[in-house]
Design an enzyme around this catalytic site. Sequence first.
Site, PDB file in Angstrom:
ATOM      1  CG  HIS A  84     -25.021  34.256  -2.447  1.00  0.00           C
ATOM      2  ND1 HIS A  84     -24.859  34.461  -1.099  1.00  0.00           N
ATOM      3  CD2 HIS A  84     -25.497  33.009  -2.581  1.00  0.00           C
ATOM      4  CE1 HIS A  84     -25.233  33.381  -0.454  1.00  0.00           C
ATOM      5  NE2 HIS A  84     -25.621  32.480  -1.323  1.00  0.00           N
ATOM      6  NE  ARG A 100     -21.540  17.820  -3.646  1.00  0.00           N
ATOM      7  CZ  ARG A 100     -21.605  18.006  -4.972  1.00  0.00           C
ATOM      8  NH1 ARG A 100     -22.587  18.694  -5.485  1.00  0.00           N
ATOM      9  NH2 ARG A 100     -20.680  17.504  -5.750  1.00  0.00           N
ATOM     10  NE  ARG A 123     -22.223  13.253  -0.628  1.00  0.00           N
ATOM     11  CZ  ARG A 123     -21.362  13.948  -1.382  1.00  0.00           C
ATOM     12  NH1 ARG A 123     -20.788  13.386  -2.417  1.00  0.00           N
ATOM     13  NH2 ARG A 123     -21.116  15.207  -1.118  1.00  0.00           N
ATOM     14  CD  GLU A 169     -16.835   9.896  -3.325  1.00  0.00           C
ATOM     15  OE1 GLU A 169     -16.751  10.996  -3.876  1.00  0.00           O
ATOM     16  OE2 GLU A 169     -17.445   9.728  -2.245  1.00  0.00           O
ATOM     17  CG  ASN A 172     -16.933  16.212  -8.733  1.00  0.00           C
ATOM     18  OD1 ASN A 172     -16.981  16.121  -9.942  1.00  0.00           O
ATOM     19  ND2 ASN A 172     -17.887  16.763  -8.015  1.00  0.00           N
ATOM     20  CG  ASP A 173     -13.724  13.072  -4.050  1.00  0.00           C
ATOM     21  OD1 ASP A 173     -12.766  13.862  -3.928  1.00  0.00           O
ATOM     22  OD2 ASP A 173     -14.749  13.145  -3.367  1.00  0.00           O
ATOM     23  NE  ARG A 228     -13.268  17.889  -5.418  1.00  0.00           N
ATOM     24  CZ  ARG A 228     -14.421  17.330  -5.058  1.00  0.00           C
ATOM     25  NH1 ARG A 228     -14.454  16.066  -4.665  1.00  0.00           N
ATOM     26  NH2 ARG A 228     -15.532  17.985  -5.089  1.00  0.00           N
ATOM     27  CB  CYS A 241     -23.807  12.425  -8.441  1.00  0.00           C
ATOM     28  SG  CYS A 241     -22.709  11.631  -7.264  1.00  0.00           S
TER      29      CYS A 241
HETATM   30  C1  PEP Z   1     -17.744  13.515  -6.415  1.00  0.00           C
HETATM   31  O1  PEP Z   1     -16.716  13.293  -5.763  1.00  0.00           O
HETATM   32  O2  PEP Z   1     -17.831  13.375  -7.647  1.00  0.00           O
HETATM   33  C2  PEP Z   1     -18.953  14.029  -5.737  1.00  0.00           C
HETATM   34  C3  PEP Z   1     -20.095  14.178  -6.375  1.00  0.00           C
HETATM   35  O3  PEP Z   1     -18.833  14.363  -4.424  1.00  0.00           O
HETATM   36  P1  PEP Z   1     -18.236  15.754  -3.881  1.00  0.00           P
HETATM   37  O4  PEP Z   1     -18.021  16.652  -5.077  1.00  0.00           O
HETATM   38  O5  PEP Z   1     -19.251  16.255  -2.924  1.00  0.00           O
HETATM   39  O6  PEP Z   1     -16.964  15.278  -3.249  1.00  0.00           O
HETATM   40 MG    MG Z   2     -16.798  13.140  -3.588  1.00  0.00          MG
END
Ligand code: PEP
Ligand code: MG
Length: 576
Positions: free
Chosen positions: A186, A293, A329, A428, A451-452, A462, A499
């Site tokens: 925070h 999310r 989502r 993803e 990200n995934d 990751r 995203c």
């Molecule tokens: C992703 O995987 O890019 C994503 C946006 O989902 P999260 O980061 O919540 O897994």
């Molecule tokens: Mg993801």
Amino acid sequence: MLKGIGVSSGVAIGKIKIIEDDRYAIEKKIVENETIELQRFSSALEASRKQIQKIHDKAMAEIGKDEAGIFEAHLMILEDEAYIKEIEKLIQDEKLNAEFAADKITGKYIEMFNGLDDAYLKERAADLKDVSTRIIRNILGITINDYNLKEEVIIAANDLTPSDTASLDKKYVLGFLTEEGGAASHSAIMARTLEIPAVVGVEGLLDSIRNNEFIILDGDTGDIISNPGVKQLEKYSNKKENLLKSKKIYSQYKDKETVTIDNKKVVLAANIGSPADLDTALNNGCEGIGLFRTELFYLERTSLPSEDEQFEVYKSLAEKMEDKPVIIRTLDVGGDKEIPYMDLPKEMNPFLGYRAIRLCLEREDIFLTQLKAILRASFYGNIKILFPMISSMEELMLAKEFVKKAEAALTEKGIPFNENIEAGIMIEVPSAALMSGLMAREADFFSIGTNDLIQYTSAVDRGNKKVSHLYTEFNPGVLMLIKQVIQNAHKEGIWVGMCGEAASNSRLVPLLLAMGLDEFSMNSANIPQIRCLINNMKYEDAKKLLDVLNYGYIEKIKDKLDQFIKDNCQIRSVGP
Ligand code: PEP
Ligand code: MG
């Protein structure tokens, strides 16, 4: 040179002021009169309540509504019956002194939160620690530090609690340095909101620095330079000045539409984890919510949220965003996001396991409840549904059947909803990316979750530091998949967003634009900079970048993309 994690951009140059932890010792005592102990505890709760309320009001006036929200959460801890009763019971049953009882029960909860592999719940542990320290100090009659700053300084501390951060007089704080803490703490979030450069997680900080030492702190790289020479001072003063100039320029783009010089329009949307993030997103000029999310909403509690509770949250988001899109989502738990009360089985490879849509398709109670809540809220704004972790056509079709089921249940009860609601999927997982041509016939839109997608395509965890050098969106294999997904979607006439974090990587943005990405969704703080970049380049120029995918080498691709920005963007804005 000391180094930590740069969590709030900018350069600070100045003298160090170390904020000591005014530590206290807690002794275990058996008391004679537990009524007096209960009284000490309840007076401390009351004093803490007044102090936190004051900090809340100060944060509201000086920082912002979102940050003040942290102290609303702190006030709620003081009202948490289970927590308070447990402490009182220990005082009463075992005739223990109030400070010991409070410390013991708090310790139990903190240990529980910290034991979970979840950054968000670890932050809840930090909140609890902040509040309990205040309660204990009040029981012991220790005056709470007011940090009385009289001149401009760089604050150094073991850790800064949110209430420490909010209590400091901002006009004297040039920057923050802490030994503990991570990017999601925070204090880091507050530093970003206050636009104060900050570096956290600096190992050995307090052993290496002295009060009044002159230092430079770089909130982007995490570098800390003690007693800099003339050349370093000059270099960082220039950097500071340039950053300030850029920030001023970016802020002019907050409320503009996102359009290249040659008129190619795209949408810049925000990723949010809770409705409390919405004001910041709107203030940064988001054109929609590209990713809500919802799992955080499930994580903060001790039991599953009801349909009505979810409906209220989704409805208020939709109403506040008016006609702008809000992409909700469906629950994405499992992997690194565990929900203790759901009792999910321990797995060898949680990221390849029972998570997200896989779990929802088996848990009709959870999935239908959430879908009904989303559908009901869709009547009040521009809501879209997004399914995470789709890896097969079967899953996509089943998920759509669930939507139909939820719609039928609402129709039967005469409850209104948007009958044309769009349902899209996250891309993803590589199998979904490869089948995107087929999936685009069944999904209303795609949102690429880099990200995934990066971790599954490159076989790189990751969250594993050891292999983090291999985790990159510039891997040509990942870029080829992204290009293919966008092309396939457009062939079938659906739009594509992104995203994952890659959507706000300024070096990558021109290439994504060239590939035809329609929507970029990101942490809202990045929106003004990315809009500035897009609005100062030509789509036709960016298209020349498409052959970088044939370069094969990550570094070569990065160099070419950097060169493009240098040569083609009227206002340069290259991030890390
Ligand atoms: C992703 O995987 O890019 C994503 C946006 O989902 P999260 O980061 O919540 O897994
Ligand atoms: Mg993801």
